[in-house]
Design an enzyme around this catalytic site. Structure first.
Site, PDB file in Angstrom:
ATOM      1  N   VAL A 146       0.857  -1.321  -0.037  1.00 20.57           N
ATOM      2  CA  VAL A 146      -0.089  -0.122  -0.063  1.00 20.57           C
ATOM      3  C   VAL A 146       0.963   1.127  -0.031  1.00 20.57           C
ATOM      4  CG1 VAL A 146      -0.208   0.180   2.486  1.00 20.57           C
ATOM      5  CG2 VAL A 146      -2.098   1.232   1.112  1.00 20.57           C
ATOM      6  N   SER A 147       0.534   2.198  -0.860  1.00 25.48           N
ATOM      7  CA  SER A 147       1.271   3.342  -0.841  1.00 25.48           C
ATOM      8  C   SER A 147       0.853   4.234   0.025  1.00 25.48           C
ATOM      9  CB  SER A 147       1.110   3.996  -2.249  1.00 25.48           C
ATOM     10  OG  SER A 147      -0.020   4.550  -2.442  1.00 25.48           O
ATOM     11  N   THR A 148       1.558   5.390   0.777  1.00 30.81           N
ATOM     12  CA  THR A 148       1.249   6.499   1.474  1.00 30.81           C
ATOM     13  C   THR A 148      -0.022   6.945   1.205  1.00 30.81           C
ATOM     14  OG1 THR A 148       3.542   6.718   2.119  1.00 30.81           O
ATOM     15  CG2 THR A 148       1.887   8.341   2.779  1.00 30.81           C
TER      16      THR A 148
ATOM     17  N   GLN B   9      -2.910   4.989   1.428  1.00 35.74           N
ATOM     18  CA  GLN B   9      -3.637   4.682   2.729  1.00 35.74           C
ATOM     19  C   GLN B   9      -3.984   5.989   3.371  1.00 35.74           C
ATOM     20  OE1 GLN B   9      -0.588   2.882   5.060  1.00 35.74           O
ATOM     21  NE2 GLN B   9      -1.626   2.737   6.917  1.00 35.74           N
TER      22      GLN B   9
END
Length: 555
Positions: free
Chosen positions: A17-19, A22
């Site tokens: 998951v990328s920042t 998220q």
């Protein structure tokens, strides 16, 4: 190694998951893991390992160290199925997706997506995988297009996008209830002075290097605090922002094409910001820029094999080609070829000195040194011994750092649990709880990314010691190709296998740092006229020896 007949359901779980995802969509690593582990439990699948890329974009596969670790483990036959929550967790474009799944298939590893369930072992399953990959890529491209559309609209209305250049700053404009709704661009007077000097000096006839050198001598620095360079001066002179214009979409497909993707018709509109350079000076500079652009570039009388490989003994910058003309007593001109410091050539004497080394002497030394090492077995054995000692010494600090990060992650997990407990008994208000949790999660993702990188590095360094025969064969192949290949291939080989060449204060070569890996062998074969005959012996032997590792050594 796993036997697929004995353990048909040994699974590697991969989650990412990328920042941004998220923050915007609430995607959770833990939720993905819980879902996939429940799935494995339901279908009696044994979990070999969990590969977790936290806070990392799916755009590039190279920096996703857990993905790279998983692919290496797949090639070693440690599991026979890869399980993901959704296909786009594995790859965001069809090209990467097909490349990864083909590698898995080659090593008899099945691929399963929890959300889009189909059998990739069948023709229809493969077709469905390709379609889902195409849909994921379309979704991503649509988002990119929508963002570009919004940025284009801003540019057409005279608003800036992204960071402002030297001479300007962005000031937030308060909106309703104190929230920042927009921003405006203002001139920074002390920086504007530098910009004005650059335009006026160029208009007065000074060249790029002369301007950069003078600015550095006067103590001026760029927006990021660095010394001015030729390229930096050019960028300022070519930027219409200083004349009150907004330019957008100057380059297309930057991530793939870089500066080769220049757009012939970028957006150019009147900006809402104040200009630093008046129209008359701007037009004069652009006229001079166009006039100088058609002047033919100087050509060097010689072929330089080692540009950007030799390092300056004073500042460590790469050395580049340089030609100096002297007049002899009889009046004839003589041209001497050197490698000189790129910082000096680009930024002037304030930053560094020329520190030149003769071209012929440097290139002859490199070839001679390779031959010496090949002919004297004791030297080469010492080189191999140093390689293996360095590999062993490198492991300890990496392992210590990994242990420290693992301990810190455990501490953060305990802290996170305490905050949850305090929140549940109303000891923390919602806003404070949310802020502290965000801070913990940000550090959590950063540490996990570093942990993945260290684990990946340790996996390489834990490989078997390299043998004398492998290094000897690599150097011998390198020496033969240097003797028989045309200039372009020789230069490619130099840059492929030489990491850097350091020189002494006496302007002589100190040491040559070389590196080889599996990809190097592939390029050797591509450059070798007898590659077809080498495939069965050299190539296969070297590829087995170098599988999953890189050799670095100095001679």
């Amino acid at each position: 190694m796993l036997n697929p007949l004995e353990k048909p359901s040994v699974v590697a779980i991969y989650v990412r998951v990328s920042t941004e995802e998220q923050a915007l969509h609430g995607y959770s690593i833990d939720a993905q893991l819980d879902t996939l582990k429940e799935y494995c439990k339901l279908y009696n699948k044994e979990i070999y390992d969990e590969y977790v890329d936290r806070g990392i974009s799916g755009k590039s596969t190279e920096k996703r160290y857990e993905l790279q670790r998983m692919l290496k483990d797949a090639q070693m036959g440690l599991f026979n199925e890869v399980l993901v929550w959704k296909i786009n967790r594995l790859a965001r474009n069809t090209y990467d997706l097909l490349g990864i799944t083909q590698l898995l298939s080659k090593h008899s590893v099945a691929f399963t997506s929890f959300s889009e369930r189909f059998d990739t072992g069948s023709a229809m399953g493969k077709f469905a995988l390709q379609m889902m990959g195409a849909v994921g890529e379309l979704e991503r491209n649509t988002i990119v297009d929508n963002v570009k559309m919004g940025l284009s609209k801003r540019a057409k209305t005279g608003k800036h996008n992204g960071k402002v250049p030297l001479g300007y700053k962005t000031v937030e404009i308060p909106g309703e209830r104190g929230r920042n709704r927009d921003s405006r661009v203002e001139v920074v007077s002390e920086e504007a002075v530098i910009v004005t000097k650059i335009f006026e000096r160029f208009a007065a006839g000074q060249g790029f290097k002369s301007i950069a050198n003078q600015l550095n001598q006067e103590g001026y620095v760029t927006k990021s605090g660095n010394a001015f360079s030729i390229c930096g001066v050019k960028e300022i002179l070519d930027n219409p922002f200083y004349a009150g214009k907004i330019r957008y979409n100057r380059f297309e497909q930057w991530s793939e094409k870089r500066r080769k993707g220049r757009n012939p018709k970028p957006i150019l509109e009147n900006g809402l910001h104040p200009p630093i350079i008046d129209e008359e000076l701007w037009n004069k500079v652009q006229y001079l820029r166009q006039k100088k652009a058609v002047v033919s570039l100087k050509r060097f009388d010689g072929e330089f094999l080692l540009t950007w490989l030799i390092r300056c003994p004073k500042c460590g910058a790469p050395m580049v080609a340089n030609r100096i003309q002297n007049r002899q007593k009889d009046g004839d001109k003589v041209t001497r070829l050197y490698y000189s410091c790129s910082n000096f050539r680009n930024k002037g004497s304030k930053v560094c000195s020329a520190n030149s080394i003769r071209k012929q002497e440097a290139e002859q030394y490199v070839v001679k040194r390779v031959k010496e090492v090949l002919s004297q077995h004791q030297i080469l054995k010492a080189v191999v011994s140093n390689i293996n000692e360095r590999k062993a010494k490198r492991i300890k600090p990496l392992q210590q750092e990994l242990d420290s990060i693992t301990a810190r992650i455990a501490q953060l997990e305990e802290k996170r649990q305490r905050y949850f407990e305090l929140y549940e008994i109303d000891q923390l208000d919602k806003e404070l709880f949310s802020k502290r949790l965000d801070d913990i999660n940000a550090e959590f993702d950063r540490l996990h990314a570093k942990k993945s990188e260290l684990t990946f590095e340790l996996q390489d360094d834990n490989s078997e010691p390299i043998s004398y025969e492998v290094v000897h064969a690599l150097l011998e192949k390198f020496d033969k190709l240097l003797a028989s290949s045309p200039f372009e291939q020789r230069k490619m080989l130099m840059h492929l296998v030489i990491k850097q060449i350091t020189i002494k204060d006496t302007r002589t070569v100190d040491k040559i740092e070389m590196n080889f890996d599996e990809n190097t062998v592939h390029h050797f074969l591509a450059a070798d006229p007898s590659a077809t005959h080498a495939e069965g012996s050299f190539a296969m032997r070297m590829r087995r020896a170098l599988a999953g590792q890189k050799i670095w050594f100095a001679i």
